[in-house]
Design a protein around this motif. Structure first.
Motif, short mmCIF file in Angstrom:
data_model
loop_
_atom_site.label_atom_id
_atom_site.label_comp_id
_atom_site.label_asym_id
_atom_site.label_seq_id
_atom_site.Cartn_x
_atom_site.Cartn_y
_atom_site.Cartn_z
N LEU A 36 0.81 -1.18 -0.04
CA LEU A 36 0.12 -0.02 0.00
C LEU A 36 0.98 1.16 -0.14
CD1 LEU A 36 -2.62 -1.59 2.46
CD2 LEU A 36 -2.87 -1.07 0.27
N VAL A 37 0.53 2.05 -0.89
CA VAL A 37 1.66 3.18 -1.25
C VAL A 37 1.27 4.36 -0.31
CG1 VAL A 37 0.20 4.21 -3.07
CG2 VAL A 37 2.67 4.70 -3.01
N ARG A 38 2.62 4.93 0.41
CA ARG A 38 2.33 6.36 1.29
C ARG A 38 3.12 7.35 0.72
NH1 ARG A 38 -1.32 3.61 2.27
NH2 ARG A 38 -2.44 2.92 4.30
N SER A 48 -2.73 10.23 2.34
CA SER A 48 -3.40 8.87 1.78
C SER A 48 -3.48 8.88 0.50
CB SER A 48 -4.72 9.02 2.65
OG SER A 48 -5.52 7.88 2.18
N PRO A 49 -3.47 7.41 0.10
CA PRO A 49 -3.58 7.30 -1.37
C PRO A 49 -4.96 7.42 -1.72
CG PRO A 49 -3.17 5.24 0.06
CD PRO A 49 -2.92 6.50 1.09
N ALA A 50 -5.93 7.44 -0.81
CA ALA A 50 -7.33 7.82 -1.17
C ALA A 50 -7.56 8.98 -1.86
CB ALA A 50 -8.13 7.49 0.31
N ILE A 53 -4.23 8.81 -5.18
CA ILE A 53 -4.60 7.97 -6.50
C ILE A 53 -5.27 8.54 -7.40
CG2 ILE A 53 -5.16 5.63 -7.00
CD1 ILE A 53 -2.33 5.57 -6.07
N VAL A 69 5.41 1.67 -8.18
CA VAL A 69 4.98 0.85 -7.20
C VAL A 69 5.24 -0.66 -7.71
CG1 VAL A 69 2.89 -0.26 -6.17
CG2 VAL A 69 2.94 2.36 -6.33
N ASN A 89 -1.61 -3.42 -6.03
CA ASN A 89 -2.94 -3.06 -6.42
C ASN A 89 -2.59 -1.99 -7.89
OD1 ASN A 89 -5.02 -2.99 -4.23
ND2 ASN A 89 -3.09 -2.42 -3.22
N SER A 91 -4.49 0.28 -10.81
CA SER A 91 -5.65 1.05 -11.34
C SER A 91 -6.10 0.45 -12.77
CB SER A 91 -5.21 2.65 -11.63
OG SER A 91 -5.12 3.02 -10.01
O1 G Z 1 -3.83 2.12 2.31
P1 G Z 1 -5.19 2.79 2.19
O2 G Z 1 -6.32 1.86 2.95
O3 G Z 1 -5.16 4.16 2.66
O4 G Z 1 -5.63 3.07 0.75
C1 G Z 1 -6.55 3.45 0.01
C2 G Z 1 -6.99 3.28 -1.34
O5 G Z 1 -5.99 3.60 -2.10
C3 G Z 1 -7.33 1.93 -1.40
O6 G Z 1 -8.51 1.82 -2.29
C4 G Z 1 -6.27 1.27 -1.99
O7 G Z 1 -6.65 0.18 -2.77
C5 G Z 1 -5.37 2.26 -2.91
N1 G Z 1 -4.12 1.97 -3.07
C6 G Z 1 -3.11 1.88 -1.92
N2 G Z 1 -1.99 1.75 -2.65
C7 G Z 1 -2.36 1.70 -3.90
C8 G Z 1 -1.18 1.53 -5.03
O8 G Z 1 -0.11 1.36 -4.91
N3 G Z 1 -1.96 1.41 -6.48
C9 G Z 1 -3.26 1.59 -6.35
N4 G Z 1 -3.90 1.72 -7.69
N5 G Z 1 -4.17 1.92 -5.43
C10 G Z 1 -3.46 2.01 -4.06
#
Ligand code: G
Ligand code: G
Ligand code: MN
Ligand code: NA
Length: 249
Positions: A36-38, A48-50, A53, A69, A89, A91
């Protein structure tokens, strides 16, 4: 947009970092870790990635970001003990703008990570495109030995018909159903239905967002074979993976 420009700089300055969440066999033992990317923003702190992204998806930044990633996750996972997998993950936009087969093959080649240890998490948005090109790309990726999981299942619009024809190994039940299990008969009924469906189609069933022992027990009874969530561990960087493996053994 402002964030778009900042994100461009962040990629160049390596302000992004991957954190990992263990994915557990329901009867114990670590199967893998989801990346999970930060974003460590110099002034705003952790973003937040929310938040970022979707911004990256609206411009072509999701392509270099997604590439970073994928490559970083494969490189970090290559240093972990043998059978442990990494989940990445993707997209929907990455399938439109890139030859994903070539990206995945290159990430495996550069990292030396065996294909069997990589799992791609795709969204219902990718499935809904229902494009022959996406299906054929995923078939070729799976032929390498890479696994494909459908993320956030139950929240989108994909129908059972898609599941039958789409090249998948696993369904991940969205954490909103897990959250509601204790006080909602319908949430439990939906998980049971997905579980039956998954078994029929030969798909592994993962439940996300597990926070309590009670949820874990209920998911076991509903037929889930894989779980992840804060019950097991907080998100941690790759260097903490050996420690997590010891703690969760
Ligand atoms: O990790 P967290 O719950 O904050 O992530 C929030 C949203 O970001 C989730 O929908 C998760 O799938 C998305 N997300 C986190 N890391 C990545 C990533 O590396 N690539 C993509 N496409 N989405 C990510
Ligand atoms: O969309 P995706 O499933 O990739 O989203 C993963 C997100 O879910 C991550 O941002 C992570 O922070 C969050 N998450 C992971 N485990 C839990 C949990 O047990 N509870 C809650 N509330 N969120 C979680
Ligand atoms: Mn995911
Ligand atoms: Na999810």
């Amino acid at each position: 947009r402002d964030m778009e420009a900042e994100l461009r700089v962040a990629l160049a300055r390596e302000e992004l970092e991957l954190f990992y969440q263990p994915q557990m066999a329901i009867d114990g033992g670590v199967l893998g870790f989801e990346a999970l990317v930060r974003w460590w923003h110099p002034e705003r702190g952790l973003v937040s990635p929310a938040e970022f992204i979707p911004v990256a998806e609206d411009c072509d930044l999701i392509l270099p970001l997604g590439e970073w990633v994928l490559r970083t996750a494969c490189a970090e996972a290559a240093a972990w003990p043998e059978p442990v997998r990494v989940g990445v993950n993707l997209s929907a936009a990455q399938f439109a703008g890139r030859d994903m087969y070539a990206s995945v093959a290159a990430a495996l080649r550069y990292s030396g990570l065996p294909a069997e240890r990589l799992e791609l998490e795709i969204t219902e948005a990718i499935v809904l495109k229902d494009s022959q090109e996406v299906v054929s790309t995923l078939r070729r990726i799976r032929a390498l030995g890479v696994r494909v999981a459908l993320d956030d299942f139950g929240t989108g619009y994909s129908s059972i018909a898609y599941l039958r024809s789409f090249p998948l190994d696993k369904i991940k039940i969205d954490r909103s159903f897990v959250r509601d299990l204790a006080h909602s008969d319908s949430a439990a009924a939906i998980v049971r239905a997905i579980s039956t469906l998954g078994a029929t189609l030969g798909l592994t069933l993962n439940a996300e967002g597990v926070e309590t022992e009670a949820q874990l027990e209920q998911l076991r009874q509903l037929g889930c074979s894989e779980v992840q969530g804060f019950l097991f561990s907080a998100l941690r960087p790759s260097r903490d993976v050996p420690m997590m493996l010891r703690e969760l053994a």
